[in-house]
Design a protein around this motif. Sequence first.
Motif, PDB file in Angstrom:
ATOM      1  N   VAL A 213     -43.456  44.614   0.347  1.00 21.23           N
ATOM      2  CA  VAL A 213     -43.209  45.875   1.046  1.00 21.23           C
ATOM      3  C   VAL A 213     -43.531  47.016   0.093  1.00 21.23           C
ATOM      4  N   THR A 214     -44.044  48.104   0.633  1.00 26.76           N
ATOM      5  CA  THR A 214     -44.451  49.246  -0.193  1.00 26.76           C
ATOM      6  C   THR A 214     -43.842  50.525   0.366  1.00 26.76           C
ATOM      7  N   PHE A 215     -43.115  51.230  -0.483  1.00 22.37           N
ATOM      8  CA  PHE A 215     -42.571  52.544  -0.133  1.00 22.37           C
ATOM      9  C   PHE A 215     -42.123  53.221  -1.423  1.00 22.37           C
ATOM     10  N   GLY A 216     -41.995  54.521  -1.393  1.00 27.58           N
ATOM     11  CA  GLY A 216     -41.521  55.264  -2.555  1.00 27.58           C
ATOM     12  C   GLY A 216     -42.389  55.092  -3.784  1.00 27.58           C
ATOM     13  N   GLY A 217     -43.684  54.814  -3.573  1.00 34.35           N
ATOM     14  CA  GLY A 217     -44.597  54.692  -4.692  1.00 34.35           C
ATOM     15  C   GLY A 217     -44.575  53.356  -5.413  1.00 34.35           C
ATOM     16  N   VAL A 218     -43.848  52.366  -4.891  1.00 29.93           N
ATOM     17  CA  VAL A 218     -43.786  51.051  -5.531  1.00 29.93           C
ATOM     18  C   VAL A 218     -44.045  49.954  -4.498  1.00 29.93           C
ATOM     19  N   THR A 219     -44.423  48.787  -4.971  1.00 30.77           N
ATOM     20  CA  THR A 219     -44.541  47.590  -4.139  1.00 30.77           C
ATOM     21  C   THR A 219     -43.539  46.570  -4.636  1.00 30.77           C
ATOM     22  N   ILE A 220     -42.707  46.078  -3.725  1.00 32.40           N
ATOM     23  CA  ILE A 220     -41.670  45.100  -4.060  1.00 32.40           C
ATOM     24  C   ILE A 220     -42.031  43.776  -3.405  1.00 32.40           C
ATOM     25  N   LYS A 221     -42.127  42.747  -4.216  1.00 27.78           N
ATOM     26  CA  LYS A 221     -42.468  41.413  -3.727  1.00 27.78           C
ATOM     27  C   LYS A 221     -41.206  40.544  -3.711  1.00 27.78           C
ATOM     28  N   PRO A 222     -41.168  39.543  -2.843  1.00 25.58           N
ATOM     29  CA  PRO A 222     -40.027  38.627  -2.856  1.00 25.58           C
ATOM     30  C   PRO A 222     -39.854  38.011  -4.240  1.00 25.58           C
ATOM     31  N   GLY A 223     -38.641  38.030  -4.758  1.00 26.42           N
ATOM     32  CA  GLY A 223     -38.373  37.486  -6.076  1.00 26.42           C
ATOM     33  C   GLY A 223     -38.435  38.495  -7.204  1.00 26.42           C
ATOM     34  N   ASP A 224     -38.967  39.694  -6.948  1.00 30.68           N
ATOM     35  CA  ASP A 224     -38.929  40.750  -7.961  1.00 30.68           C
ATOM     36  C   ASP A 224     -37.474  41.100  -8.278  1.00 30.68           C
ATOM     37  N   TRP A 225     -37.276  41.676  -9.470  1.00 24.04           N
ATOM     38  CA  TRP A 225     -35.928  42.100  -9.867  1.00 24.04           C
ATOM     39  C   TRP A 225     -35.763  43.590  -9.597  1.00 24.04           C
ATOM     40  N   VAL A 226     -34.658  43.926  -8.947  1.00 25.88           N
ATOM     41  CA  VAL A 226     -34.364  45.309  -8.566  1.00 25.88           C
ATOM     42  C   VAL A 226     -33.100  45.763  -9.290  1.00 25.88           C
ATOM     43  N   TYR A 227     -33.161  46.961  -9.862  1.00 21.86           N
ATOM     44  CA  TYR A 227     -32.022  47.549 -10.570  1.00 21.86           C
ATOM     45  C   TYR A 227     -31.791  48.939 -10.005  1.00 21.86           C
ATOM     46  N   ALA A 228     -30.582  49.216  -9.559  1.00 15.70           N
ATOM     47  CA  ALA A 228     -30.296  50.495  -8.900  1.00 15.70           C
ATOM     48  C   ALA A 228     -28.979  51.077  -9.382  1.00 15.70           C
ATOM     49  N   ASP A 229     -28.962  52.385  -9.537  1.00 15.60           N
ATOM     50  CA  ASP A 229     -27.726  53.118  -9.806  1.00 15.60           C
ATOM     51  C   ASP A 229     -27.937  54.560  -9.362  1.00 15.60           C
ATOM     52  N   LYS A 230     -27.060  55.466  -9.771  1.00 14.99           N
ATOM     53  CA  LYS A 230     -27.154  56.851  -9.311  1.00 14.99           C
ATOM     54  C   LYS A 230     -28.404  57.556  -9.835  1.00 14.99           C
ATOM     55  N   ASP A 231     -29.001  57.026 -10.913  1.00 13.83           N
ATOM     56  CA  ASP A 231     -30.203  57.648 -11.459  1.00 13.83           C
ATOM     57  C   ASP A 231     -31.476  57.244 -10.734  1.00 13.83           C
ATOM     58  N   GLY A 232     -31.468  56.119 -10.035  1.00 14.89           N
ATOM     59  CA  GLY A 232     -32.686  55.709  -9.346  1.00 14.89           C
ATOM     60  C   GLY A 232     -32.769  54.212  -9.145  1.00 14.89           C
ATOM     61  N   ILE A 233     -34.003  53.754  -8.869  1.00 14.61           N
ATOM     62  CA  ILE A 233     -34.267  52.338  -8.575  1.00 14.61           C
ATOM     63  C   ILE A 233     -35.442  51.879  -9.423  1.00 14.61           C
ATOM     64  N   LEU A 234     -35.270  50.766 -10.128  1.00 15.15           N
ATOM     65  CA  LEU A 234     -36.344  50.157 -10.899  1.00 15.15           C
ATOM     66  C   LEU A 234     -36.728  48.822 -10.274  1.00 15.15           C
ATOM     67  N   VAL A 235     -38.001  48.463 -10.405  1.00 18.85           N
ATOM     68  CA  VAL A 235     -38.507  47.198  -9.890  1.00 18.85           C
ATOM     69  C   VAL A 235     -39.320  46.542 -11.001  1.00 18.85           C
ATOM     70  N   SER A 236     -39.059  45.261 -11.231  1.00 27.39           N
ATOM     71  CA  SER A 236     -39.774  44.515 -12.257  1.00 27.39           C
ATOM     72  C   SER A 236     -40.064  43.108 -11.760  1.00 27.39           C
ATOM     73  N   SER A 237     -41.219  42.573 -12.149  1.00 30.62           N
ATOM     74  CA  SER A 237     -41.570  41.206 -11.771  1.00 30.62           C
ATOM     75  C   SER A 237     -40.772  40.173 -12.560  1.00 30.62           C
ATOM     76  N   THR A 238     -40.183  40.598 -13.681  1.00 30.97           N
ATOM     77  CA  THR A 238     -39.368  39.708 -14.503  1.00 30.97           C
ATOM     78  C   THR A 238     -37.995  40.321 -14.719  1.00 30.97           C
ATOM     79  N   GLN A 239     -37.034  39.479 -15.044  1.00 34.95           N
ATOM     80  CA  GLN A 239     -35.665  39.963 -15.275  1.00 34.95           C
ATOM     81  C   GLN A 239     -35.619  40.806 -16.537  1.00 34.95           C
ATOM     82  N   LEU A 240     -34.913  41.936 -16.469  1.00 32.14           N
ATOM     83  CA  LEU A 240     -34.778  42.853 -17.594  1.00 32.14           C
ATOM     84  C   LEU A 240     -33.425  42.668 -18.266  1.00 32.14           C
ATOM     85  N   SER A 241     -33.391  42.946 -19.558  1.00 27.02           N
ATOM     86  CA  SER A 241     -32.132  42.867 -20.295  1.00 27.02           C
ATOM     87  C   SER A 241     -32.099  43.955 -21.356  1.00 27.02           C
ATOM     88  N   LEU A 242     -30.938  44.184 -21.917  1.00 28.10           N
ATOM     89  CA  LEU A 242     -30.760  45.179 -22.980  1.00 28.10           C
ATOM     90  C   LEU A 242     -30.398  44.471 -24.283  1.00 28.10           C
TER      91      LEU A 242
END
Length: 242
Positions: A213-242
Amino acid sequence: ANNHTLVYIMQVQPLNALRWGLGQACNLLGSVSNVAVSPLLGSNKPFASMNLNKGFSASSNSPPVYPPPDASRLGTADLTDVHMPDPVDIAGGNRKVQVVQPGLFHDYGGKLRFSGQAVTIKCYENNPLVRKALGEPGAGKVLVVDGGGSLRCALLGDQLAASGVKNGWSGVIVNGCIRDSEDIGAMPLGVKALATHPLKSSKRDPGLRDVPVTFGGVTIKPGDWVYADKDGILVSSTQLSL
Protein backbone atom coordinates in the motif's frame (compact mmCIF):
# COMPACT_ATOMS: atom_id res chain seq x y z
CA ALA A 1 19.96 35.67 56.05
CA ASN A 2 21.73 34.37 59.21
CA ASN A 3 25.22 35.19 60.48
CA HIS A 4 26.86 32.28 58.67
CA THR A 5 25.40 32.35 55.15
CA LEU A 6 25.19 35.14 52.59
CA VAL A 7 24.33 34.84 48.89
CA TYR A 8 26.41 37.26 46.90
CA ILE A 9 25.33 37.88 43.29
CA MET A 10 27.98 39.21 40.96
CA GLN A 11 26.60 40.68 37.74
CA VAL A 12 29.83 40.41 35.72
CA GLN A 13 30.65 38.64 32.51
CA PRO A 14 34.39 38.67 31.74
CA LEU A 15 36.28 35.83 33.40
CA ASN A 16 38.99 38.08 34.87
CA ALA A 17 36.39 40.30 36.49
CA LEU A 18 34.71 37.21 37.88
CA ARG A 19 37.95 36.03 39.46
CA TRP A 20 38.70 39.49 40.86
CA GLY A 21 35.24 39.80 42.31
CA LEU A 22 35.43 36.41 44.01
CA GLY A 23 38.78 37.30 45.46
CA GLN A 24 37.40 40.54 46.88
CA ALA A 25 34.40 38.71 48.27
CA CYS A 26 36.59 36.17 50.02
CA ASN A 27 38.87 38.87 51.49
CA LEU A 28 36.14 41.20 52.65
CA LEU A 29 33.63 38.66 53.89
CA GLY A 30 35.66 36.32 55.98
CA SER A 31 32.61 34.97 57.76
CA VAL A 32 30.72 34.22 54.54
CA SER A 33 30.26 30.51 53.94
CA ASN A 34 28.49 30.56 50.56
CA VAL A 35 28.84 32.71 47.44
CA ALA A 36 26.58 32.33 44.41
CA VAL A 37 27.73 33.63 41.05
CA SER A 38 25.80 34.70 37.96
CA PRO A 39 27.78 35.95 34.95
CA LEU A 40 24.74 37.23 33.05
CA LEU A 41 23.85 40.88 33.36
CA GLY A 42 20.38 41.38 34.70
CA SER A 43 20.10 37.79 35.93
CA ASN A 44 19.28 36.85 39.50
CA LYS A 45 19.71 33.10 38.93
CA PRO A 46 23.25 31.89 39.71
CA PHE A 47 24.73 29.14 37.55
CA ALA A 48 27.24 28.12 40.23
CA SER A 49 27.92 28.58 43.92
CA MET A 50 31.08 28.58 46.02
CA ASN A 51 31.27 27.34 49.58
CA LEU A 52 34.40 28.94 51.02
CA ASN A 53 35.23 25.69 52.78
CA LYS A 54 34.27 23.22 50.04
CA GLY A 55 34.78 25.08 46.70
CA PHE A 56 32.55 25.40 43.63
CA SER A 57 29.43 23.39 42.87
CA ALA A 58 26.89 23.63 40.05
CA SER A 59 23.49 25.07 40.88
CA SER A 60 20.07 23.99 39.65
CA ASN A 61 20.48 26.48 36.80
CA SER A 62 23.36 24.56 35.22
CA PRO A 63 22.66 22.95 31.81
CA PRO A 64 20.79 19.68 32.41
CA VAL A 65 22.47 16.35 31.76
CA TYR A 66 20.12 14.14 29.75
CA PRO A 67 20.06 10.34 30.10
CA PRO A 68 20.67 8.14 27.05
CA PRO A 69 17.63 7.13 24.96
CA ASP A 70 15.35 4.51 26.47
CA ALA A 71 15.90 1.63 24.04
CA SER A 72 12.75 -0.17 25.15
CA ARG A 73 10.40 2.59 24.02
CA LEU A 74 11.69 2.72 20.40
CA GLY A 75 10.90 6.41 19.95
CA THR A 76 10.89 7.53 16.32
CA ALA A 77 13.26 10.43 17.06
CA ASP A 78 15.79 8.09 18.68
CA LEU A 79 15.44 5.58 15.84
CA THR A 80 16.12 8.20 13.17
CA ASP A 81 19.20 9.39 15.07
CA VAL A 82 20.62 5.87 14.85
CA HIS A 83 19.32 4.64 11.50
CA MET A 84 19.15 7.88 9.50
CA PRO A 85 22.38 9.64 10.57
CA ASP A 86 23.16 11.38 7.26
CA PRO A 87 22.21 15.07 6.96
CA VAL A 88 18.82 15.44 5.32
CA ASP A 89 20.15 17.72 2.56
CA ILE A 90 22.70 15.21 1.29
CA ALA A 91 21.17 11.84 2.09
CA GLY A 92 19.26 11.45 -1.17
CA GLY A 93 16.29 9.17 -1.72
CA ASN A 94 17.87 5.79 -0.99
CA ARG A 95 17.19 5.65 2.72
CA LYS A 96 16.42 2.25 4.20
CA VAL A 97 13.99 3.85 6.63
CA GLN A 98 10.95 5.71 5.26
CA VAL A 99 9.18 8.53 7.07
CA VAL A 100 5.47 9.09 6.47
CA GLN A 101 4.66 12.64 5.40
CA PRO A 102 4.01 14.70 8.53
CA GLY A 103 0.74 16.47 9.22
CA LEU A 104 -1.53 13.77 7.76
CA PHE A 105 -2.22 11.46 10.67
CA HIS A 106 -3.65 12.15 14.11
CA ASP A 107 -3.51 10.03 17.27
CA TYR A 108 -6.80 8.57 18.49
CA GLY A 109 -5.83 5.47 20.46
CA GLY A 110 -5.02 5.21 24.14
CA LYS A 111 -1.50 4.03 23.28
CA LEU A 112 0.53 6.81 21.65
CA ARG A 113 3.67 4.78 20.94
CA PHE A 114 3.35 1.46 19.14
CA SER A 115 5.25 -0.72 16.71
CA GLY A 116 5.20 -4.10 15.01
CA GLN A 117 5.20 -5.87 11.68
CA ALA A 118 2.65 -4.65 9.16
CA VAL A 119 -0.42 -6.50 7.99
CA THR A 120 -1.85 -4.55 5.06
CA ILE A 121 -5.35 -4.01 3.70
CA LYS A 122 -6.34 -1.97 0.66
CA CYS A 123 -10.00 -0.98 0.60
CA TYR A 124 -12.22 1.98 -0.24
CA GLU A 125 -15.17 2.93 1.96
CA ASN A 126 -15.69 -0.78 2.79
CA ASN A 127 -14.26 -2.55 5.83
CA PRO A 128 -15.08 -6.32 5.90
CA LEU A 129 -11.38 -7.20 5.76
CA VAL A 130 -10.65 -4.82 8.63
CA ARG A 131 -13.19 -6.63 10.80
CA LYS A 132 -11.81 -10.03 9.77
CA ALA A 133 -8.18 -9.09 10.45
CA LEU A 134 -8.82 -7.59 13.91
CA GLY A 135 -10.76 -10.73 14.83
CA GLU A 136 -7.61 -12.79 14.32
CA PRO A 137 -4.58 -13.08 16.64
CA GLY A 138 -2.51 -9.95 16.16
CA ALA A 139 0.68 -11.07 17.90
CA GLY A 140 1.81 -7.47 18.42
CA LYS A 141 1.47 -6.51 14.77
CA VAL A 142 0.20 -3.28 13.23
CA LEU A 143 -2.78 -3.31 10.87
CA VAL A 144 -2.19 -0.80 8.06
CA VAL A 145 -5.41 0.10 6.22
CA ASP A 146 -5.17 2.09 3.00
CA GLY A 147 -8.64 3.53 2.63
CA GLY A 148 -7.64 5.69 -0.31
CA GLY A 149 -7.74 8.79 1.87
CA SER A 150 -11.55 8.85 1.82
CA LEU A 151 -13.13 11.26 4.29
CA ARG A 152 -16.72 10.15 3.59
CA CYS A 153 -17.06 7.37 6.18
CA ALA A 154 -15.23 5.52 8.96
CA LEU A 155 -13.32 2.26 8.48
CA LEU A 156 -12.76 1.61 12.20
CA GLY A 157 -15.05 1.97 15.21
CA ASP A 158 -15.04 1.06 18.88
CA GLN A 159 -16.18 -2.54 18.37
CA LEU A 160 -13.42 -3.37 15.90
CA ALA A 161 -10.85 -1.53 18.04
CA ALA A 162 -11.93 -3.53 21.10
CA SER A 163 -11.53 -6.69 19.05
CA GLY A 164 -8.02 -5.61 18.17
CA VAL A 165 -7.16 -5.11 21.84
CA LYS A 166 -8.61 -8.49 22.75
CA ASN A 167 -6.61 -10.25 20.05
CA GLY A 168 -3.26 -8.64 20.80
CA TRP A 169 -2.79 -6.10 18.01
CA SER A 170 -0.28 -3.35 18.73
CA GLY A 171 -2.01 -0.70 16.64
CA VAL A 172 -3.98 0.33 13.56
CA ILE A 173 -3.06 2.97 10.99
CA VAL A 174 -5.93 4.08 8.74
CA ASN A 175 -5.45 6.16 5.62
CA GLY A 176 -9.02 7.28 6.06
CA CYS A 177 -11.41 7.94 8.96
CA ILE A 178 -12.40 6.29 12.21
CA ARG A 179 -15.35 6.86 14.54
CA ASP A 180 -16.15 6.34 18.25
CA SER A 181 -12.92 8.23 18.89
CA GLU A 182 -13.66 9.00 22.54
CA ASP A 183 -14.09 5.32 23.38
CA ILE A 184 -11.08 4.29 21.29
CA GLY A 185 -9.01 6.86 23.15
CA ALA A 186 -9.54 4.89 26.35
CA MET A 187 -8.28 1.62 24.87
CA PRO A 188 -4.68 0.32 25.07
CA LEU A 189 -4.34 0.35 21.31
CA GLY A 190 -2.36 2.59 19.00
CA VAL A 191 -4.62 4.23 16.41
CA LYS A 192 -3.64 6.79 13.81
CA ALA A 193 -6.02 8.09 11.14
CA LEU A 194 -6.61 11.11 8.95
CA ALA A 195 -9.79 12.25 10.71
CA THR A 196 -13.03 11.13 12.35
CA HIS A 197 -16.41 10.61 10.71
CA PRO A 198 -19.63 9.41 12.38
CA LEU A 199 -20.88 7.43 9.36
CA LYS A 200 -20.03 3.72 9.13
CA SER A 201 -18.59 2.23 5.95
CA SER A 202 -20.20 -0.08 3.42
CA LYS A 203 -19.74 -3.86 3.46
CA ARG A 204 -20.16 -4.77 -0.24
CA ASP A 205 -16.56 -4.64 -1.52
CA PRO A 206 -14.03 -6.35 0.78
CA GLY A 207 -10.91 -5.01 -0.91
CA LEU A 208 -7.48 -6.67 -0.88
CA ARG A 209 -5.28 -8.04 1.88
CA ASP A 210 -1.52 -8.54 2.17
CA VAL A 211 -0.64 -6.27 -0.74
CA PRO A 212 1.73 -3.28 -0.84
CA VAL A 213 0.00 0.00 0.00
CA THR A 214 1.25 3.50 -0.79
CA PHE A 215 0.26 6.73 0.96
CA GLY A 216 1.94 9.63 2.72
CA GLY A 217 5.01 9.34 0.51
CA VAL A 218 5.88 5.77 1.57
CA THR A 219 5.15 2.22 0.42
CA ILE A 220 4.38 -0.34 3.12
CA LYS A 221 4.68 -4.02 2.27
CA PRO A 222 3.33 -6.94 4.31
CA GLY A 223 5.94 -7.83 6.93
CA ASP A 224 7.58 -4.39 7.00
CA TRP A 225 8.27 -2.95 10.45
CA VAL A 226 6.23 0.08 11.49
CA TYR A 227 7.15 2.44 14.35
CA ALA A 228 4.73 5.17 15.42
CA ASP A 229 4.50 7.79 18.14
CA LYS A 230 3.49 11.45 18.50
CA ASP A 231 6.43 12.52 16.31
CA GLY A 232 5.43 10.46 13.28
CA ILE A 233 5.54 7.08 11.55
CA LEU A 234 8.61 5.18 10.36
CA VAL A 235 8.64 2.20 8.00
CA SER A 236 11.54 -0.22 7.58
CA SER A 237 11.98 -3.51 5.74
CA THR A 238 13.98 -4.81 8.72
CA GLN A 239 13.48 -4.59 12.47
CA LEU A 240 15.10 -1.52 14.05
CA SER A 241 16.78 -1.33 17.43
CA LEU A 242 18.64 1.18 19.59
